[in-house]
Design a protein around this motif. Structure first.
Motif, PDB file in Angstrom:
ATOM      1  N   ALA A  53       0.875  -1.173   0.000  1.00 34.96           N
ATOM      2  CA  ALA A  53       0.000   0.000   0.000  1.00 34.96           C
ATOM      3  C   ALA A  53       0.911   1.222   0.000  1.00 34.96           C
ATOM      4  O   ALA A  53       1.558   1.519   0.998  1.00 34.96           O
ATOM      5  N   GLY A  54       0.976   1.896  -1.138  1.00 36.71           N
ATOM      6  CA  GLY A  54       1.891   3.015  -1.216  1.00 36.71           C
ATOM      7  C   GLY A  54       1.800   3.717  -2.551  1.00 36.71           C
ATOM      8  O   GLY A  54       0.789   3.637  -3.247  1.00 36.71           O
ATOM      9  N   SER A  55       2.897   4.405  -2.914  1.00 33.96           N
ATOM     10  CA  SER A  55       2.926   5.191  -4.134  1.00 33.96           C
ATOM     11  C   SER A  55       3.821   4.524  -5.167  1.00 33.96           C
ATOM     12  O   SER A  55       4.846   3.925  -4.825  1.00 33.96           O
ATOM     13  N   HIS A  56       3.436   4.623  -6.429  1.00 31.54           N
ATOM     14  CA  HIS A  56       4.150   4.008  -7.540  1.00 31.54           C
ATOM     15  C   HIS A  56       4.164   5.007  -8.686  1.00 31.54           C
ATOM     16  O   HIS A  56       3.208   5.758  -8.882  1.00 31.54           O
ATOM     17  N   LYS A  57       5.249   5.032  -9.445  1.00 29.25           N
ATOM     18  CA  LYS A  57       5.385   6.016 -10.516  1.00 29.25           C
ATOM     19  C   LYS A  57       4.247   5.917 -11.526  1.00 29.25           C
ATOM     20  O   LYS A  57       3.711   6.935 -11.976  1.00 29.25           O
ATOM     21  N   SER A  58       3.879   4.704 -11.898  1.00 29.91           N
ATOM     22  CA  SER A  58       2.825   4.516 -12.894  1.00 29.91           C
ATOM     23  C   SER A  58       1.456   4.328 -12.245  1.00 29.91           C
ATOM     24  O   SER A  58       0.471   4.942 -12.650  1.00 29.91           O
ATOM     25  N   TYR A  59       1.386   3.474 -11.217  1.00 25.90           N
ATOM     26  CA  TYR A  59       0.111   3.195 -10.560  1.00 25.90           C
ATOM     27  C   TYR A  59      -0.405   4.373  -9.735  1.00 25.90           C
ATOM     28  O   TYR A  59      -1.591   4.439  -9.429  1.00 25.90           O
ATOM     29  N   GLY A  60       0.474   5.255  -9.322  1.00 30.57           N
ATOM     30  CA  GLY A  60       0.077   6.272  -8.360  1.00 30.57           C
ATOM     31  C   GLY A  60      -0.114   5.620  -6.999  1.00 30.57           C
ATOM     32  O   GLY A  60       0.613   4.702  -6.622  1.00 30.57           O
ATOM     33  N   ASN A  61      -1.114   6.073  -6.253  1.00 35.80           N
ATOM     34  CA  ASN A  61      -1.430   5.427  -4.976  1.00 35.80           C
ATOM     35  C   ASN A  61      -2.137   4.099  -5.275  1.00 35.80           C
ATOM     36  O   ASN A  61      -3.170   4.088  -5.944  1.00 35.80           O
ATOM     37  N   TYR A  62      -1.571   3.019  -4.782  1.00 36.95           N
ATOM     38  CA  TYR A  62      -2.127   1.704  -5.126  1.00 36.95           C
ATOM     39  C   TYR A  62      -2.089   0.770  -3.941  1.00 36.95           C
ATOM     40  O   TYR A  62      -1.349   0.979  -2.956  1.00 36.95           O
ATOM     41  N   ILE A  63      -2.900  -0.297  -4.043  1.00 39.46           N
ATOM     42  CA  ILE A  63      -2.977  -1.336  -3.011  1.00 39.46           C
ATOM     43  C   ILE A  63      -2.936  -2.687  -3.711  1.00 39.46           C
ATOM     44  O   ILE A  63      -3.566  -2.882  -4.756  1.00 39.46           O
ATOM     45  N   ARG A  64      -2.189  -3.610  -3.134  1.00 41.74           N
ATOM     46  CA  ARG A  64      -2.106  -4.974  -3.666  1.00 41.74           C
ATOM     47  C   ARG A  64      -2.440  -5.942  -2.541  1.00 41.74           C
ATOM     48  O   ARG A  64      -1.829  -5.897  -1.467  1.00 41.74           O
ATOM     49  N   ILE A  65      -3.434  -6.810  -2.778  1.00 34.91           N
ATOM     50  CA  ILE A  65      -3.949  -7.701  -1.743  1.00 34.91           C
ATOM     51  C   ILE A  65      -3.682  -9.152  -2.126  1.00 34.91           C
ATOM     52  O   ILE A  65      -3.937  -9.569  -3.266  1.00 34.91           O
ATOM     53  N   LEU A  66      -3.181  -9.918  -1.170  1.00 39.42           N
ATOM     54  CA  LEU A  66      -2.929 -11.345  -1.354  1.00 39.42           C
ATOM     55  C   LEU A  66      -4.125 -12.139  -0.848  1.00 39.42           C
ATOM     56  O   LEU A  66      -4.567 -11.971   0.287  1.00 39.42           O
ATOM     57  N   HIS A  67      -4.659 -13.013  -1.714  1.00 41.65           N
ATOM     58  CA  HIS A  67      -5.772 -13.893  -1.354  1.00 41.65           C
ATOM     59  C   HIS A  67      -5.254 -15.337  -1.292  1.00 41.65           C
ATOM     60  O   HIS A  67      -4.055 -15.572  -1.211  1.00 41.65           O
ATOM     61  N   GLY A  68      -6.127 -16.307  -1.361  1.00 41.38           N
ATOM     62  CA  GLY A  68      -5.716 -17.698  -1.287  1.00 41.38           C
ATOM     63  C   GLY A  68      -5.192 -18.230  -2.615  1.00 41.38           C
ATOM     64  O   GLY A  68      -5.464 -17.677  -3.684  1.00 41.38           O
ATOM     65  N   ASP A  69      -4.403 -19.313  -2.551  1.00 43.67           N
ATOM     66  CA  ASP A  69      -3.924 -20.036  -3.727  1.00 43.67           C
ATOM     67  C   ASP A  69      -3.084 -19.167  -4.659  1.00 43.67           C
ATOM     68  O   ASP A  69      -3.114 -19.327  -5.878  1.00 43.67           O
ATOM     69  N   GLY A  70      -2.354 -18.213  -4.105  1.00 43.08           N
ATOM     70  CA  GLY A  70      -1.485 -17.379  -4.924  1.00 43.08           C
ATOM     71  C   GLY A  70      -2.208 -16.342  -5.753  1.00 43.08           C
ATOM     72  O   GLY A  70      -1.626 -15.771  -6.678  1.00 43.08           O
ATOM     73  N   ASP A  71      -3.486 -16.064  -5.454  1.00 42.84           N
ATOM     74  CA  ASP A  71      -4.252 -15.055  -6.186  1.00 42.84           C
ATOM     75  C   ASP A  71      -4.080 -13.690  -5.523  1.00 42.84           C
ATOM     76  O   ASP A  71      -3.996 -13.585  -4.293  1.00 42.84           O
ATOM     77  N   GLU A  72      -4.060 -12.640  -6.350  1.00 42.94           N
ATOM     78  CA  GLU A  72      -3.927 -11.281  -5.849  1.00 42.94           C
ATOM     79  C   GLU A  72      -4.824 -10.350  -6.659  1.00 42.94           C
ATOM     80  O   GLU A  72      -5.161 -10.629  -7.809  1.00 42.94           O
ATOM     81  N   THR A  73      -5.198  -9.241  -6.032  1.00 44.82           N
ATOM     82  CA  THR A  73      -5.882  -8.169  -6.738  1.00 44.82           C
ATOM     83  C   THR A  73      -5.120  -6.877  -6.498  1.00 44.82           C
ATOM     84  O   THR A  73      -4.489  -6.703  -5.445  1.00 44.82           O
ATOM     85  N   LEU A  74      -5.170  -5.986  -7.488  1.00 42.58           N
ATOM     86  CA  LEU A  74      -4.434  -4.730  -7.392  1.00 42.58           C
ATOM     87  C   LEU A  74      -5.358  -3.581  -7.775  1.00 42.58           C
ATOM     88  O   LEU A  74      -6.140  -3.691  -8.735  1.00 42.58           O
ATOM     89  N   TYR A  75      -5.267  -2.468  -7.039  1.00 43.78           N
ATOM     90  CA  TYR A  75      -6.132  -1.307  -7.193  1.00 43.78           C
ATOM     91  C   TYR A  75      -5.225  -0.077  -7.318  1.00 43.78           C
ATOM     92  O   TYR A  75      -4.428   0.193  -6.410  1.00 43.78           O
ATOM     93  N   ALA A  76      -5.346   0.663  -8.414  1.00 42.06           N
ATOM     94  CA  ALA A  76      -4.384   1.734  -8.669  1.00 42.06           C
ATOM     95  C   ALA A  76      -5.064   3.064  -8.977  1.00 42.06           C
ATOM     96  O   ALA A  76      -6.272   3.124  -9.224  1.00 42.06           O
ATOM     97  N   HIS A  77      -4.247   4.134  -8.985  1.00 45.33           N
ATOM     98  CA  HIS A  77      -4.640   5.527  -9.251  1.00 45.33           C
ATOM     99  C   HIS A  77      -5.569   6.066  -8.161  1.00 45.33           C
ATOM    100  O   HIS A  77      -6.396   6.951  -8.424  1.00 45.33           O
ATOM    101  N   MET A  78      -5.428   5.565  -6.940  1.00 47.42           N
ATOM    102  CA  MET A  78      -6.342   5.949  -5.870  1.00 47.42           C
ATOM    103  C   MET A  78      -5.995   7.330  -5.315  1.00 47.42           C
ATOM    104  O   MET A  78      -4.852   7.781  -5.370  1.00 47.42           O
TER     105      MET A  78
END
Length: 262
Positions: free
Chosen positions: A185-210
């Motif tokens: 959860a932080g800042s990224h040059k391209s994503y801007g403010n973004y969050i990356r969440i780890l779920h089960g079985d190696g699955d993830e979701t990512l939310y950007a430009h927040m």
């Protein structure tokens, strides 16, 4: 000529067997002990340094130490099981952490004439085994899909977009698509403010430009929980949510999963 030949002894005493070297069982036992100590040290370090993988390790440890229902003490209740169960999870976490470290961009430009996606993405769709919650209140219009597109930032040629852009007004709540642990959860040059969440079985979701982030790395979140608000930080031409689905470190087209989300 045989007079001086000594007769063979009738009952020659057997020699004691030579002492065998350290058995393989002992070596395996010591290897398991060292492996367990290393695993415990890694978990303690993850807790002390507040790594986002710590909650997942703690859950794996608790599951590994549950006694078998048939016997109180069995081989299923030991630290070796814990290390075996978490080995694959740690590998997935390491890949994801490395992916964050090298700052994978929201889109990637391929050499002229090359139509294949970047190494960290696949062209096909992927839907997790667990149900997803739509990451915005209600439904939203998709403004940019997954795959090749004309560079919206005014660059020359095409780039490979590794997520779906969902139209929303600035300040709209961004919701967690499923239960999980916040990996970043932080800042990224391209994503801007973004969050990356780890779920089960190696699955993830990512939310950007927040616009704002309401959670931090290491927190456990539940499906539908507000993670922050929609913004236009990073490489964005207007307020929207950039949403990604990852499986074992690779990006996949999230359109089908979003269509089936509640």
């Amino acid at each position: 000529m045989w007079e001086n030949a000594a007769p063979p002894p009738e009952n020659e005493p057997s020699k004691p067997p030579a002492r065998r070297p350290k058995s393989e069982e002992d070596l395996v036992l010591w290897a398991q002990i060292l492996l367990c100590l290393a695993a415990i040290g890694f978990v303690l370090a993850a807790k002390f340094l507040a790594w986002p993988v710590y909650p997942e390790l703690r859950r794996a440890f608790a599951a590994a130490m549950q006694p078998d229902q048939t016997l109180l003490l069995t081989e299923n209740r030991n630290l070796v099981k814990f290390t075996e169960q978490t080995a694959e999870e740690l590998a997935d976490s390491a890949r994801s952490m490395w992916d964050d470290f090298i700052a994978t961009p929201e889109s990637a430009r391929a050499p002229h004439g090359k139509a294949s996606p970047p190494a960290y993405a696949r062209e096909d769709a992927y839907t997790p085994d667990f149900p997803l919650r739509f990451p915005l209140p209600g439904q939203s219009r998709k403004t940019s899909g997954y795959g090749w597109r004309t560079d919206p930032m005014g660059g020359l040629g095409d780039d490979f977009h590794i997520g779906n852009d969902l139209a929303a007004a600035e300040g709209t709540p961004v919701l967690a698509a499923a239960d999980g642990v916040v990996r970043a959860a932080g800042s990224h040059k391209s994503y801007g403010n973004y969050i990356r969440i780890l779920h089960g079985d190696g699955d993830e979701t990512l939310y950007a430009h927040m616009q704002y982030l309401f959670v931090k790395a290491g927190e456990t979140v539940t499906a539908g929980q507000t993670l922050g608000t929609v913004g236009e930080t990073g490489n964005a031409t207007g307020p929207h949510l950039h949403f990604e689905i990852l499986h074992r470190g690779l990006r996949y087209d999230p359109a089908e999963a979003l269509q089936n989300a509640s």
